[in-house]
Design a protein around this motif. Sequence first.
Motif, short mmCIF file in Angstrom:
data_model
loop_
_atom_site.label_atom_id
_atom_site.label_comp_id
_atom_site.label_asym_id
_atom_site.label_seq_id
_atom_site.Cartn_x
_atom_site.Cartn_y
_atom_site.Cartn_z
N VAL A 57 43.51 31.98 62.88
CA VAL A 57 43.50 33.81 63.44
C VAL A 57 43.33 32.71 64.66
N ASP A 58 44.06 33.02 66.04
CA ASP A 58 43.48 32.17 66.90
C ASP A 58 43.65 33.48 68.30
N SER A 59 44.10 34.32 68.13
CA SER A 59 43.69 35.57 68.65
C SER A 59 44.72 37.33 68.32
N LYS A 73 48.92 49.81 77.88
CA LYS A 73 48.03 48.39 77.94
C LYS A 73 48.14 47.82 76.50
N VAL A 74 48.05 45.84 76.65
CA VAL A 74 47.92 45.31 75.29
C VAL A 74 46.33 44.76 76.25
N GLU A 75 45.69 44.65 75.01
CA GLU A 75 43.77 43.41 74.69
C GLU A 75 44.02 42.64 73.91
N THR A 76 43.27 41.32 74.51
CA THR A 76 43.07 40.57 73.84
C THR A 76 42.49 40.14 72.73
N VAL A 77 41.62 39.45 72.67
CA VAL A 77 40.33 38.78 71.50
C VAL A 77 40.87 38.09 71.25
#
Length: 144
Positions: A57-59, A73-77
């Motif tokens: 899994v990259d993100s 709102k989209v948050e990213t890890v």
Amino acid sequence: MKRTFRAVCTLAAAGLAVGLTACSKTADKAADKAAEQVDKVVTETYDVTYEVTGKGVDSIDFHGGGGEAMKPKVETVQKPALPWKKTVTLRGIMPPAVMPVAADPSGAEVNCKITYKGKVLKEEKGQGLVTAGGCIAVSPVGSN
């Protein structure tokens, strides 16, 4: 009650002033009750837990509670350690969503799950060279 309401409104249509007033008051009460329910659904908050497992899994993109109901709102890890788990507070009709993205030449595996009060709202699995997608559920607010 529906028959009574229809009868009163029918009398109002026939030109009786008393029926017209009753019909108007009944309709106003129904509209007020509907508005109260909408207000509650829009402002009520709820907690969901996102879980992602697999390999490569990259993100992970997810709705974290910010933004508007129909434009969250989209948050990213980036490069998350797996298994990954996060509890967020969402509002109203905002849909819970978690979208892992994986690309692995040896074959990626992605599993995502959204839970609310211990109940699984959505669960998906994917595998292959490149895997994207995820879990998107309907807000549990107002459906109880």
